[in-house]
Design a protein around this motif. Structure first.
Motif, PDB file in Angstrom:
ATOM      1  N   LEU A   1       0.834  -1.204   0.000  1.00 13.64           N
ATOM      2  CA  LEU A   1       0.000   0.000   0.000  1.00 13.64           C
ATOM      3  C   LEU A   1       0.866   1.249   0.000  1.00 13.64           C
ATOM      4  N   TYR A   2       1.939   1.226   0.781  1.00 16.83           N
ATOM      5  CA  TYR A   2       2.807   2.391   0.905  1.00 16.83           C
ATOM      6  C   TYR A   2       3.534   2.671  -0.411  1.00 16.83           C
ATOM      7  N   LEU A   3       4.121   1.634  -1.014  1.00 18.44           N
ATOM      8  CA  LEU A   3       4.856   1.838  -2.260  1.00 18.44           C
ATOM      9  C   LEU A   3       3.940   2.294  -3.384  1.00 18.44           C
ATOM     10  N   THR A   4       2.716   1.745  -3.412  1.00 17.73           N
ATOM     11  CA  THR A   4       1.751   2.181  -4.424  1.00 17.73           C
ATOM     12  C   THR A   4       1.412   3.653  -4.249  1.00 17.73           C
TER      13      THR A   4
ATOM     14  N   PRO B   1      13.398  15.700   6.674  1.00 19.42           N
ATOM     15  CA  PRO B   1      11.942  15.755   6.697  1.00 19.42           C
ATOM     16  C   PRO B   1      11.370  14.924   5.555  1.00 19.42           C
ATOM     17  N   VAL B   2      10.492  13.979   5.898  1.00 17.75           N
ATOM     18  CA  VAL B   2       9.873  13.110   4.912  1.00 17.75           C
ATOM     19  C   VAL B   2       8.371  13.351   4.933  1.00 17.75           C
ATOM     20  N   LYS B   3       7.825  13.537   3.771  1.00 18.05           N
ATOM     21  CA  LYS B   3       6.396  13.812   3.666  1.00 18.05           C
ATOM     22  C   LYS B   3       5.589  12.608   4.135  1.00 18.05           C
ATOM     23  N   LYS B   4       4.572  12.851   4.963  1.00 13.87           N
ATOM     24  CA  LYS B   4       3.714  11.766   5.444  1.00 13.87           C
ATOM     25  C   LYS B   4       2.832  11.262   4.304  1.00 13.87           C
ATOM     26  N   ILE B   5       2.727   9.962   4.237  1.00 18.53           N
ATOM     27  CA  ILE B   5       1.879   9.319   3.239  1.00 18.53           C
ATOM     28  C   ILE B   5       0.670   8.729   3.954  1.00 18.53           C
ATOM     29  N   ILE B   6      -0.512   8.919   3.395  1.00 16.09           N
ATOM     30  CA  ILE B   6      -1.746   8.356   3.953  1.00 16.09           C
ATOM     31  C   ILE B   6      -2.136   7.139   3.122  1.00 16.09           C
TER      32      ILE B   6
END
Length: 522
Positions: free
Chosen positions: A123-126, A156-161
């Motif tokens: 899900l995260y990689l997609t 800083p890494v952008k949060k992924i939903i």
């Protein structure tokens, strides 16, 4: 979001021949992500080719290998990276990298934990490929942020939903929370009440370490109250180790344990049928097994009953049906006919027990007539069981449950006027032996239920074909011991009156000892 596009250089051509149609299929492309890059739609490409190539460069993966199974290879690479570079798998400090929306909650997670779950990783990689303009830069930020020398200078890494929909009713919020907690901690407390939900959660998350942990716990918690749900879970998730363990446990405990508790009603019919057909099935006698099976039927028909009734209550219930036909020939009874075909009714030799079966009108009359006729023929021929040939599937069977407190335990049985004592002896803390011995009727205490209304044979010798088996549970594994199939003449004088002894070494307790025998023609 993926957007479909019919654009194709060949899409307006008429498929006048097979080659034109092939070109249409081969050249069809779709737009992927915010970058408007093209990708081919074949199933083995999980994302667009440019993104896959960029990801391979960052993770140092061979592109040709990645094309075979892109998702799996990238996930395994991330798992390897985090396992090698993060020695402390405890609770992560700092802000979350990913927000998981599931079961009406938002769960904050971190990269090292996400990649322990194949589902979350996919899900995260997609989401990463679809929602970012530069996968290479973002992946580089992730790796640099997690590297040990950069812990104090996290980029800083952008949060992924990401979102996960769960349709399995076994997954509760509490169980799912425990599963996610196990991503961060090696030791998380679980109990029998929530292990099924955690198992289901681990299956959905494809979190193998937790799934195996749940299975191990279930193997150690088999009991009458859990056997049904654990078995069904093993079938549902195709966990063969669990289903086999449930079957073996029930083979030993159906009669002595489950058959005495209300949990008997919950045993599925297909599981019960499989257990009844097993050559390892333990029972004290054939009549004990029959009573257990009759009780199971009674509980299916009396759903409001909350406790095991006395034997007489069950008999009265079956006797109350009209006498036009037996119970097994009724519509309801025919469903359960295969179960009773697994019984060895010829192993019930007591006149009192056979009369009881006639009175309740449960079995077809032809069955009981055949059993009675075989008994008469055996008595007339001095005990020869001409109708029995196969020891594994037709033998008379009896059993001893040798418990912790015993040093010596025995039972006496009577078959066609011959009397035997089946016996177990504890020699030391781990050494046991089991054997059977022919005894004279005068050695029995009178009045004795063994010799009550029983014929008495005065023949000096009796040819017996027998096998002795012992089984016990040690560290969730069943140990099995058995003699060969032995044919021996039993007299009254030692040593000819005693069978070969089955000697075993084990730390397991209790021990389920089974004695199977037939009287060949002699």
């Amino acid at each position: 979001m993926k957007m479909s596009s019919p654009v194709s250089s060949s899409s307006h051509q008429k498929a006048g021949n097979g080659r034109a149609g092939e070109m249409v299929t081969r050249l069809e492309r779709r737009i992927v992500g915010a970058t408007n890059r093209w990708r081919f739609p074949q199933d083995h490409f999980c994302g667009d080719l440019l993104a896959l190539s960029q990801m391979c460069n960052v993770l140092n993966i061979d592109l040709d290998e990645a094309l075979k199974n892109p998702e799996r290879l990238c996930i395994s690479k991330f798992q390897k990276f985090f396992s090698e570079n993060l020695t402390d798998s405890g609770i992560q400090s700092g802000e979350a990298d990913v927000i998981l929306e599931c079961l009406g909650y938002k769960w904050e997670l971190h990269h090292p934990q996400i990649f322990q779950s194949e589902t979350l990783a996919k899900l995260y990689l997609t989401a990463l490929i679809q929602n970012t303009k530069g996968p290479t830069k973002h992946l580089e930020k992730i790796l640099k942020a997690q590297a040990p020398e950069k812990v104090k200078e996290r980029s800083p890494v952008k949060k992924i939903i990401i979102s996960l929909k769960i349709n399995d009713p076994a997954v509760t919020r509490v169980a799912f929370a425990l599963a996610l907690k196990n991503l961060y901690m090696n030791e998380v407390e679980m109990n029998v009440d929530n292990v099924l939900g955690v198992l289901a959660s681990a299956h959905i998350l494809q979190f193998n370490r937790l799934f195996k942990k749940c299975v191990t716990m279930m193997l150690n918690r088999l009991m009458p109250s859990t056997i049904k749900n654990f078995y069904l879970a093993g079938c549902k998730y195709r966990e063969e180790q669990l289903t086999i363990a449930c079957e073996k446990w029930l083979e030993m405990n159906l009669v002595p344990l489950v058959g005495t508790q209300i949990h008997l009603r919950h045993i599925p019919q297909h599981l019960l049928h499989k257990v009844l057909k097993s050559p390892r099935l333990f029972t004290f006698s054939e009549f004990h097994l029959l009573k257990t099976l009759l009780m199971w039927v009674y509980l299916q028909l009396n759903c409001k009953v909350q406790a095991i009734p006395i034997h007489e209550t069950m008999l009265s219930f079956f006797s109350s049906f009209p006498k036009k036909c037996c119970f097994l020939e009724r519509d309801a009874g025919q469903t359960w006919m295969p179960l009773f075909l697994c019984l060895r009714l010829h192993g019930i030799t007591s006149g009192k027990d056979l009369e009881e079966l006639r009175n309740i009108n449960f079995f077809p009359e032809s069955w009981l007539i055949r059993v009675t006729a075989n008994h008469y023929h055996a008595l007339e021929s001095g005990g020869n069981m001409a109708h029995l040939k196969d020891l594994s599937t037709q033998a008379m069977r009896f059993g001893l449950l040798f418990r912790q407190e015993y040093t010596t335990y025995s039972e006496r049985i009577s078959i066609y006027g011959y009397f035997f004592e089946i016996k177990g002896i504890k020699h030391d803390t781990t050494s046991y032996s089991f054997s059977m011995q022919r005894i004279r009727h005068t050695d029995l205490e009178c009045p004795s239920p063994v010799c009550e209304h029983s014929a008495i044979s005065l023949r000096a010798e009796r040819l017996v074909k027998y096998e002795i088996r012992a089984q016990t549970l040690v560290d969730s594994r069943w140990q099995e011991f058995r003699t060969n199939q032995i044919t021996q003449k039993f007299g009254f004088i030692k040593p000819g009156c005693k069978s070969h002894a089955l000697k075993i070494q084990t730390v397991g307790i209790p021990i389920y000892a089974s004695f199977a025998f037939i009287f060949p023609a002699s």
